[in-house]
Design an enzyme around this catalytic site. Structure first.
Site, PDB file in Angstrom:
ATOM      1  N   ARG A 242      63.216  53.142  76.767  1.00 47.68           N
ATOM      2  CA  ARG A 242      63.120  53.488  75.347  1.00 47.68           C
ATOM      3  C   ARG A 242      61.720  53.144  74.841  1.00 47.68           C
ATOM      4  O   ARG A 242      61.148  52.121  75.236  1.00 47.68           O
ATOM      5  CB  ARG A 242      64.181  52.754  74.541  1.00 47.68           C
ATOM      6  N   LYS A 267      69.081  48.025  72.393  1.00 45.78           N
ATOM      7  CA  LYS A 267      70.253  48.672  71.817  1.00 45.78           C
ATOM      8  C   LYS A 267      71.547  47.944  72.127  1.00 45.78           C
ATOM      9  O   LYS A 267      72.441  47.858  71.292  1.00 45.78           O
ATOM     10  CB  LYS A 267      70.338  50.114  72.311  1.00 45.78           C
ATOM     11  N   HIS A 330      60.494  59.383  73.331  1.00 47.43           N
ATOM     12  CA  HIS A 330      61.873  59.222  73.797  1.00 47.43           C
ATOM     13  C   HIS A 330      62.273  60.354  74.745  1.00 47.43           C
ATOM     14  O   HIS A 330      63.193  60.211  75.552  1.00 47.43           O
ATOM     15  CB  HIS A 330      62.823  59.196  72.596  1.00 47.43           C
ATOM     16  N   ARG A 333      62.895  60.159  78.681  1.00 52.67           N
ATOM     17  CA  ARG A 333      64.185  59.747  79.241  1.00 52.67           C
ATOM     18  C   ARG A 333      65.014  60.971  79.618  1.00 52.67           C
ATOM     19  O   ARG A 333      65.612  61.029  80.694  1.00 52.67           O
ATOM     20  CB  ARG A 333      64.934  58.859  78.234  1.00 52.67           C
ATOM     21  N   HIS A 357      72.313  52.641  80.266  1.00 51.56           N
ATOM     22  CA  HIS A 357      73.474  53.116  79.519  1.00 51.56           C
ATOM     23  C   HIS A 357      74.715  52.374  79.990  1.00 51.56           C
ATOM     24  O   HIS A 357      74.799  51.976  81.156  1.00 51.56           O
ATOM     25  CB  HIS A 357      73.680  54.623  79.741  1.00 51.56           C
ATOM     26  N   TYR A 367      78.239  47.307  82.444  1.00 47.73           N
ATOM     27  CA  TYR A 367      76.872  47.377  82.921  1.00 47.73           C
ATOM     28  C   TYR A 367      76.548  46.117  83.710  1.00 47.73           C
ATOM     29  O   TYR A 367      76.926  45.015  83.347  1.00 47.73           O
ATOM     30  CB  TYR A 367      75.874  47.511  81.763  1.00 47.73           C
TER      31      TYR A 367
END
Length: 405
Positions: A242, A267, A330, A333, A357, A367
């Protein structure tokens, strides 16, 4: 006889404070320093009391007499005007403490520590610009759904439909917090579901055609701006993190000998590991000679701060790219996600983990920063090699050469 305006205006201070009677218990008290105060003397419950009616000239004789009349009406109904004033003042203070703005700022203060600074700034910006001017001073328990809708319509009317939906969401969060803390009975924003037309979500502009990517990469290498921004531009497609995470990268997070970058995802607040291709390490070692003694990899004009949030997109625009329709910081990505899967045939789960993600697996794990690390390391090197081949004008690498073991 009531005091005349001339008498009030010409009253001068004396050695001691004195009073000028206006009638029906009201008088003007003139202090030694010249201050002039309207007072009402009255009796309640057998006791003599006094009530402040205002300060001259802010409160004229006419206004003071109107306040006297209101106080006497209360007395006639068996109500002590002094006590009534205290009750009203307490109610006003309570309303201020329970206003939409007060509750919203309290909610924000509790939630913001868990958010990225940029996310927190956007939420407070929406509240301060689009909600507080109209609802901020209202007691949150008294606000009705049509009032919130009027706020949303103002945002919608300026063409910011997506922002209107986000304002609606933020208002709902504030109302639910008010319910939880006993300041409101229910979340009235829920009555507005469907009141706004659906927002059309647009994706960040990106380049996903390999032939166009080749031209983009050559343009990035030819950027004529500062060396710091040039390095950031060259690294952006190689790392595809990001933009805010690239911009705020710190040297302490990097281990160039191990070719790894560890940081906390803005995030999701999860730890993330980025394997560094040899091309990335080479760029960073070159940049280290310039900024390695500082905290940030990409410092701004103030060396204690990072480069501007708009630096990457501004640089792209200087090179002639349209950041609304062609490419954004961005957008790298999306470029990597698409080409890694469609051209280099890497599995989606490996790509998604590298994008940081949340991808639930069969065991429910959302994750894991080290999951697929061997595959991701191979993928990041294959990606860097592939981009080099595009820049050199070669054909896309054969999918077989990028197969994950």
């Amino acid at each position: 006889m009531p005091l005349t305006d001339v008498e009030v205006r010409s009253a001068r201070p004396r050695d001691k404070a004195y009073r000028l009677a206006d009638g029906a218990g009201m008088y003007l008290e003139v202090s030694q320093t010249g201050g002039k105060y309207w007072r009402l003397k009255y009796r309640f419950g057998g006791k003599e009391k006094r009530l402040a009616l205002g300060v001259y000239p802010e409160v004229s004789a006419k206004e003071a007499r109107e306040r006297r009349a209101q106080a006497r009406k209360l007395l006639a109904n068996g109500i002590d005007p002094g006590i009534e004033r205290k009750v009203q003042k307490a109610a006003t203070l309570e309303r201020a403490a329970n206003s939409f703005e007060a509750v919203a700022r309290e909610w924000f203060a509790r939630q913001a520590p868990g958010w990225a600074a940029s996310h927190a700034d956007k939420i407070m910006g929406r509240l301060e610009n689009d909600v507080f001017p109209w609802l901020g001073g209202r007691a949150i328990a008294e606000i009705k759904a049509p009032e919130v809708l009027a706020v949303l319509r103002r945002v919608e009317a300026r063409g910011a439909l997506d922002t209107a939906h986000r304002v609606h969401q933020n208002c709902g969060q504030v109302f639910r917090y008010a319910v939880a803390t006993g300041r409101a009975e229910r979340d009235i924003s829920s009555d507005l579901r469907g009141a706004l037309p659906p927002a059309r979500h647009t994706h960040f502009a990106s380049v996903t055609d390999p032939s166009e990517v080749a031209g983009l990469l050559r343009a990035l290498d030819g950027f004529q701006g500062t060396f710091v921004v040039q390095c950031a531009l060259r690294l952006a497609p190689l790392l595809f993190v990001r933009p805010g995470e690239l911009r705020t990268a710190e040297w302490a997070q990097l281990d160039l000998d191990k070719a790894q970058w560890r940081y906390t995802v803005s995030k999701t607040k999860t730890e993330h590991l980025v394997p560094l291709a040899t091309q990335v390490v080479a760029i960073l070692r070159e940049l280290h000679a310039l900024t390695g003694q500082r905290r940030y990899v990409f410092p701004g004009r103030d060396p204690k701060k990072t480069m501007s949030e708009a630096a990457i997109n501004a640089a792209l625009r200087r090179m002639g790219f349209d950041t609304k329709t062609e490419i954004t910081g961005h957008g790298f990505r999306a470029m990597a996600r698409t080409i890694l899967h469609e051209q280099l045939r890497f599995p989606s789960e490996v790509i998604e983990h590298q994008l940081a993600h949340k991808v639930p697996d069969a065991l429910g794990t959302a994750y894991n920063r080290t999951k697929f690390i061997a595959d991701r390391t191979a993928m990041m090197q294959a990606w860097a090699d592939y981009l080099d081949s595009l820049k050199a004008g070669e054909r896309a690498a054969s999918p077989a050469t990028a197969r994950v073991a």
